[in-house]
Design a protein around this motif. Structure first.
Motif, PDB file in Angstrom:
ATOM      1  N   HIS A  36      45.821  42.721  31.066  1.00 17.88           N
ATOM      2  CA  HIS A  36      45.018  41.505  31.560  1.00 17.88           C
ATOM      3  C   HIS A  36      43.879  42.153  32.551  1.00 17.88           C
ATOM      4  CE1 HIS A  36      44.358  37.360  32.656  1.00 17.88           C
ATOM      5  NE2 HIS A  36      44.338  37.800  33.777  1.00 17.88           N
ATOM      6  N   TYR A  37      44.206  43.091  33.308  1.00 22.53           N
ATOM      7  CA  TYR A  37      43.171  43.295  34.033  1.00 22.53           C
ATOM      8  C   TYR A  37      42.217  44.256  33.326  1.00 22.53           C
ATOM      9  CZ  TYR A  37      45.369  41.368  38.315  1.00 22.53           C
ATOM     10  OH  TYR A  37      45.844  40.529  39.112  1.00 22.53           O
ATOM     11  N   VAL A  41      38.448  45.517  34.945  1.00 19.45           N
ATOM     12  CA  VAL A  41      39.146  46.558  35.883  1.00 19.45           C
ATOM     13  C   VAL A  41      39.241  47.883  35.524  1.00 19.45           C
ATOM     14  CG1 VAL A  41      40.974  46.444  37.921  1.00 19.45           C
ATOM     15  CG2 VAL A  41      39.864  44.434  37.109  1.00 19.45           C
ATOM     16  N   PHE A  66      38.865  38.432  42.279  1.00 20.88           N
ATOM     17  CA  PHE A  66      38.227  39.367  42.109  1.00 20.88           C
ATOM     18  C   PHE A  66      36.613  39.206  42.464  1.00 20.88           C
ATOM     19  CE2 PHE A  66      40.392  43.512  41.065  1.00 20.88           C
ATOM     20  CZ  PHE A  66      41.576  43.229  41.308  1.00 20.88           C
ATOM     21  N   ASN A 113      50.349  42.667  31.739  1.00 18.29           N
ATOM     22  CA  ASN A 113      49.599  42.471  33.001  1.00 18.29           C
ATOM     23  C   ASN A 113      48.358  43.599  33.293  1.00 18.29           C
ATOM     24  OD1 ASN A 113      52.475  41.420  33.995  1.00 18.29           O
ATOM     25  ND2 ASN A 113      50.770  39.972  34.373  1.00 18.29           N
ATOM     26  N   ILE A 131      33.698  42.638  41.784  1.00  8.09           N
ATOM     27  CA  ILE A 131      33.383  43.502  40.773  1.00  8.09           C
ATOM     28  C   ILE A 131      32.036  43.093  39.930  1.00  8.09           C
ATOM     29  CG2 ILE A 131      35.745  43.825  39.932  1.00  8.09           C
ATOM     30  CD1 ILE A 131      35.633  41.452  37.960  1.00  8.09           C
ATOM     31  N   ALA A 161      45.389  47.338  41.605  1.00  9.77           N
ATOM     32  CA  ALA A 161      44.288  46.968  41.550  1.00  9.77           C
ATOM     33  C   ALA A 161      42.786  46.744  42.606  1.00  9.77           C
ATOM     34  CB  ALA A 161      43.726  46.151  40.348  1.00  9.77           C
ATOM     35  N   ASP A 168      45.245  38.847  50.502  1.00 10.03           N
ATOM     36  CA  ASP A 168      44.300  39.820  50.102  1.00 10.03           C
ATOM     37  C   ASP A 168      42.992  39.320  49.529  1.00 10.03           C
ATOM     38  OD1 ASP A 168      45.489  42.522  49.990  1.00 10.03           O
ATOM     39  OD2 ASP A 168      47.080  42.035  48.548  1.00 10.03           O
ATOM     40  N   GLY A 219      51.069  35.040  34.833  1.00 11.44           N
ATOM     41  CA  GLY A 219      50.147  35.670  35.399  1.00 11.44           C
ATOM     42  C   GLY A 219      48.891  35.349  34.946  1.00 11.44           C
ATOM     43  N   ARG A 227      39.454  42.873  31.424  1.00  8.81           N
ATOM     44  CA  ARG A 227      38.380  41.923  32.073  1.00  8.81           C
ATOM     45  C   ARG A 227      37.552  42.633  33.018  1.00  8.81           C
ATOM     46  NH1 ARG A 227      42.259  38.634  30.693  1.00  8.81           N
ATOM     47  NH2 ARG A 227      41.993  36.144  30.452  1.00  8.81           N
ATOM     48  N   ARG A 256      52.476  39.688  38.127  1.00  6.86           N
ATOM     49  CA  ARG A 256      50.889  39.637  38.197  1.00  6.86           C
ATOM     50  C   ARG A 256      50.582  40.469  39.580  1.00  6.86           C
ATOM     51  NH1 ARG A 256      45.694  36.560  36.807  1.00  6.86           N
ATOM     52  NH2 ARG A 256      44.354  37.279  38.435  1.00  6.86           N
ATOM     53  N   GLN A 257      51.432  39.995  40.562  1.00 11.28           N
ATOM     54  CA  GLN A 257      51.027  40.631  41.914  1.00 11.28           C
ATOM     55  C   GLN A 257      51.128  42.261  41.896  1.00 11.28           C
ATOM     56  OE1 GLN A 257      53.466  39.185  45.353  1.00 11.28           O
ATOM     57  NE2 GLN A 257      51.363  38.503  46.300  1.00 11.28           N
ATOM     58  N   ASP A 312      48.056  43.150  40.565  1.00  6.22           N
ATOM     59  CA  ASP A 312      47.039  42.891  41.346  1.00  6.22           C
ATOM     60  C   ASP A 312      46.766  43.955  42.667  1.00  6.22           C
ATOM     61  OD1 ASP A 312      45.368  40.284  41.537  1.00  6.22           O
ATOM     62  OD2 ASP A 312      45.817  40.799  43.418  1.00  6.22           O
ATOM     63  N   LEU A 313      48.005  44.074  43.299  1.00  6.51           N
ATOM     64  CA  LEU A 313      48.113  44.705  44.655  1.00  6.51           C
ATOM     65  C   LEU A 313      47.566  46.302  44.313  1.00  6.51           C
ATOM     66  CD1 LEU A 313      51.557  43.828  46.234  1.00  6.51           C
ATOM     67  CD2 LEU A 313      49.140  42.962  46.927  1.00  6.51           C
ATOM     68  N   LYS A 354      36.460  36.089  36.122  1.00  2.00           N
ATOM     69  CA  LYS A 354      36.787  37.189  35.080  1.00  2.00           C
ATOM     70  C   LYS A 354      38.142  37.463  35.513  1.00  2.00           C
ATOM     71  CE  LYS A 354      33.207  39.890  33.151  1.00  2.00           C
ATOM     72  NZ  LYS A 354      32.554  41.111  33.395  1.00  2.00           N
ATOM     73  N   VAL A 355      38.441  37.791  36.732  1.00  2.00           N
ATOM     74  CA  VAL A 355      39.786  38.203  37.301  1.00  2.00           C
ATOM     75  C   VAL A 355      39.888  37.152  38.399  1.00  2.00           C
ATOM     76  CG1 VAL A 355      41.297  39.898  37.968  1.00  2.00           C
ATOM     77  CG2 VAL A 355      39.568  40.332  36.513  1.00  2.00           C
TER      78      VAL A 355
END
Lengths: 362, 569
Positions: A250-251, A256, B341, A247, B344, A233, B133, B535, A254, A226-227, A230-231, B337-338
């Motif tokens: 997944h983003y 992204v 985040f 993954n 967003i 995004a 982060d 994840g 939602r 995931r990371q 994630d990093l 949602k995420v």
């Protein structure tokens, strides 16, 4: 968006069905009808597969066949050992194992049942049903481990707010000083996507390239899938290598919208089976139900259920391509190397793995 | 040796002859059976890839690998939290029990609440707060133009999580009952002699609870050495590997290195034997005495109202940080949602809740968790009470042997215990009949629970005044009647505590059970762990909030029952 609407509609239809639907199989025969009857008498099937399959995918199988699907999740951890220990001890509770190519090691010991012999529905092996005119198999004999779903991998994932895709025309560009610090990669020292990518890079770019990429401790390594995404995004590391389709999806699902994956000419990429290779152990406790599952899994309904759950492209021609992201679709990309093939997985890969271990030890 | 209460009921010749055999068989079965699998496994004789040829190659490979020395160093370094946790736990227990700071009931409630909570949800909450982060703390810091203040994926992050979630609360909970048994006039006498509150804690209270603190320390150390879940989630991204994670890596390997994993486990077991000997040495010469306390004296009189208020506020801040923040973040995370985040469009949604609540995994996990918890709790309460009773009636040699054996299971890392029970279930005669049911899970949890449960029962039985049983005997009561009418009511709070501890451990464990869960029968922590490791942090947070709610109900029930049985608690 379209995919989201389709998924919602399908999920609603699945949940709403209290009893199994009568529309599968669309075209049956006496042998299959007898098999289905016997399987229903067994009453249950135990599936070990990715955790995400335990809900709607399993429910879709139940709705189509009337056979209860019990599930044992196979994460990216030690759970799969249970399958191999059960097979070795001949005390099976698992009927069906959805995984990568590794169960091939059981073929030599006669511990896998030949799935090809279970396929009674006519269209499952019909050339017109499959892209490339044939169902793909892990094993060269094409008997034990069918691989109906494949997706394109090995690309470069970027954050489009920060990186212009035009600035990377070849993988050599990543070795530039300003680029290396921005890269995150799934740790190639651990089994997984980073290791697979590194072994493939040894093949197409050579050992020296991989040594240069990994050898200077400039890129960020993480063992958390995931990371990796994630990093990117968040823009902390706007370039990722070894990101998983699930993954990324997944983003994106939602909201992204700054992720993009692309390939360059010097590293065209490869295809993987997404952990959806079907294996049935010899001596499965519910053999008839396992055989019905094999027929269902390779049918339009089974592949549609898989694509809806995991966004995995299928080779079946009759499943809507809108169910998976375009970048993961391997069609019209013959240059992609099949890393789930017997020759790669049990040949080249092992040689490259030894080379990679040497590079990492330096 | 003074006559103990159990000796007076078990003085029949037949019981005296059968007791040690039964006791040794029971303890031996639970403590030695897994080791009897792991030892040959470490020599390549049992398990995946076994060759039936005795070989020490597994040990050679493990001890020559840099990963082993690196992970041993890190595991040892992370164990520093134990002495610190015991000291902080003793301080908290003192403030709650002896000083009775303002809000002490709420704080004790919170300790139990944290104890009942599985680790995974709290992990998710802490990640959302401390991630370098997107952790809220660091987002706020960046808003103020500062660099990130924390990184949860680090040695410091693991230490922090373990200190606030496990080490300190467990030490405090173990020390609270011991604090209650200290003579109530001690505090006042010290105060009259001019001692400050800190001096009372250091020179009066701590020496009195030292035996329990040592047990808490040894127990904490063994648990710290084999702790897995937080280290796996927080350590993996930065390649921070502790010994249990190394074992997991061996098992995870494409060609699983079961022999190597078992060899590391045998190293653990050897280490445990050293700790057990150290524990016995530290307790040498100590004799358990029946404590009598003057109930009319209130120990809080020794501390002024202002001190109780100030210390209460200080403790409140500590508890807000330790429990309020992660639980709050967990609830927030379940609606994101995420995960993490914040900026967003429309960052919050109820979609995660809808997905988890309408899925069948959650209902399956709820049913399995409660069924497993109850089965383990009932079995552990009955079985380990019997073991403790027989242990107290045995001779010194038997006691020494059994006392050592009892701690052995804590030397077995959960994932290896799971593998050993899997191996037993698949290969032992008859055992495979229960494979695929909850049977192997119950067995694994009984093995895990034995050390603490037997210790608590033994300590509790040791504190009963033998005169009470002797008086009942003189009045003509038989052994069973004396046990149920005299002894059982006196140790009822301990029975409840063991029941709850066993229930809680069965509903928190991941590593021992992950290889054994029957089809469609994940427990809530395994479901959360699956979500976290794939994840799906948002779904993990939803299941975590549900687990937190269950823990809350459990805590309320537990304290209500304990206070009904022991109004002084």
């Amino acid at each position: 968006m379209l995919r989201g609407i389709i998924v919602c509609a399908w999920a609603f239809a699945t949940l709403a069905s209290a009893a199994w639907a009568q529309d599968w199989p669309t075209e049956s025969n006496a042998d299959f009808d007898a098999l289905l009857e016997a399987a229903r008498a067994e009453g249950e099937i135990v599936i070990m597969g990715q955790p995400s399959l335990s809900e709607k995918f399993a429910a879709a199988f139940e709705a189509d066949t009337g056979i209860k699907a019990s599930f044992i999740p196979r994460g990216r951890g030690a759970e799969r050992q249970r399958f191999y220990r059960e097979v070795e001890a001949d005390r099976l509770t698992i009927d069906v194992f959805l995984s990568g190519p590794t169960p091939f090691s059981l073929v030599e010991k006669d511990q896998l049942a030949p799935v090809r012999d279970m396929l009674l529905l006519r269209d499952l092996l019909a050339p017109e049903a499959w892209r490339g005119s044939a169902l793909k198999w892990v094993d060269d004999a094409e008997r034990y481990l069918p691989m109906p779903s494949i997706y394109a991998a090995g690309g470069i994932l970027i954050n489009t707010d920060i990186i212009d895709p035009a600035s990377i025309t070849s993988w050599d560009d990543l070795l530039a000083e300003r680029m290396l610090d921005q890269v995150v990669m799934h740790n190639p020292a651990r089994p997984g996507a980073g290791e697979t990518l590194a072994m493939y890079l040894i093949d197409v770019k050579g050992e020296d390239f991989v040594r240069e990429l990994l050898g200077n401790d400039r890129i960020t390594l993480t063992s958390d899938y995931r990371q990796v995404v994630d990093l990117v995004a968040r823009g902390t590391n706007p370039i990722a290598l070894g990101a998983l389709l699930a993954n990324i999806q997944h983003y994106e699902d939602r909201g992204v919208d700054n992720l993009e994956i692309f390939w360059t000419n010097d590293v065209p990429g490869y295809v993987l089976g997404g952990g959806a290779v079907l294996a049935v152990p010899a001596g499965a406790p519910h053999p008839k139900a396992a055989a019905v599952f094999a027929n269902w899994f390779l049918s339009q309904n089974g592949q549609e259920a898989l694509a809806l759950t995991q966004a995995l492209p299928t080779d079946r021609e009759d499943v809507d391509a809108d169910l998976w992201p375009e970048y993961s679709d391997p069609r019209n990309r013959p240059e992609l190397l099949n890393l789930y093939s017997q020759s790669w997985f049990f040949g080249t890969r092992l040689e490259n793995r030894a080379l990679l271990e040497g590079i990492l030890a330096e | 040796m003074p006559e103990t209460v159990t000796q007076t009921w078990l003085n029949g010749r037949r019981v005296a002859a059968i007791g040690p055999v039964v006791l040794l068989s029971l303890v031996g079965l639970l403590a030695l059976l897994p080791v009897a699998v792991i030892l040959p496994m470490s020599f390549g004789l049992v398990g995946g890839g076994a060759t039936n040829t005795l070989s020490a190659d597994g040990y050679g490979t493990v001890f020559s690998e840099s990963d082993f020395s690196r992970s041993l160093t890190l595991t040892t370094a992370l164990a520093v939290r134990v002495p610190l946790g015991v000291v902080v736990g003793a301080w908290i227990a003192w403030l709650i029990v002896r000083v009775r700071v303002v809000g002490s009931r709420i704080y004790e409630f919170t300790l139990w609440f944290i104890f009942f909570l599985p680790n995974a949800p709290l992990l998710a909450g802490w990640i959302l707060f401390l991630d370098s982060d997107y952790g809220l703390l660091n987002v706020a810091a960046r808003g103020l133009g500062l660099n990130p203040l924390t990184d949860i994926y680090s040695v410091g992050g693991i230490l922090w999580f373990q200190m606030v979630t496990n080490t300190t609360p467990i030490a405090a909970l173990l020390l609270i009952p011991a604090m209650r048994t200290i003579d109530r006039v001690s505090d006042e006498a010290a105060r009259v002699a001019g001692a400050s509150p800190f001096r009372i804690w250091r020179s009066v209270i701590m020496p009195a609870v030292a035996p329990t603190a040592i047990v808490a320390g040894v127990a904490g150390l063994t648990r710290a050495m084999e702790s897995f879940e937080a280290e796996q989630i927080l350590g993996t991204p930065k390649d921070l590997i502790v010994l249990p994670s190394l074992i997991y890596e061996y098992v995870l390997d494409e060609t699983p290195l079961i022999t190597e994993a078992a060899a590391v486990s045998m190293f653990f077991i050897a280490l445990m034997i050293v700790l057990t000997v150290a524990h016995a040495w530290l307790r040498r010469g100590q004799r358990q005495i029946a404590l009598r306390s003057d109930q009319s004296v209130d120990p809080t009189d020794a501390y002024g109202a202002r001190y109780r208020m100030a210390a209460g506020i200080g403790l409140g801040v500590l508890f807000f940080i330790g429990a309020g923040i992660p639980i709050g973040m967990l609830i927030v995370g379940s609606f994101m949602k995420v995960f993490g985040f914040w900026f967003i469009d429309m960052p919050f949604s109820t979609a995660n809740w809808a997905e988890v609540l309408t899925g069948r995994n959650l209902s399956n996990a709820l049913v399995t968790t409660i069924a497993l918890g109850l089965a383990v709790a009932i079995a552990a309460s009955l079985l380990f009470l019997a073991v403790a009773v027989m242990l107290r009636s045995g001779g010194p040699v038997l006691r020494t042997v059994v006392s050592g054996l009892i701690w052995l299971p804590w030397a077995i890392p959960g994932i290896i215990l799971g593998l050993a029970v899997l191996e037993l279930s698949l290969s032992a005669p008859v055992a495979w009949l229960v494979y695929g049911s909850l049977g192997p899970l119950i067995f694994a949890m009984l093995v895990r629970d034995m050390p603490l449960a037997v210790h608590l029962f033994s300590a509790s039985l040791g504190q009963i005044d033998p005169d009470a049983d002797a008086a009942a005997r003189l009045a003509g009561a038989g052994p069973l009647r004396r046990f149920f009418r005299v002894t059982a009511p006196m140790i009822a709070p301990t029975i409840v505590v063991v029941f709850l501890l066993a229930f809680s451990s069965a509903t928190k464990d991941v590593s021992s059970l992950i290889l054994l869960a029957p089809p469609d029968a994940m427990t809530l922590p395994i479901l959360t762990f699956q979500y976290l490791s794939t994840g799906a942090f948002e779904s993990a947070a939803v299941v975590g909030v549900i687990a937190a709610f269950i823990a809350l109900v459990m805590t309320m029930l537990a304290l209500r029952v304990m206070r009904a049985l022991d109004p002084s608690a």
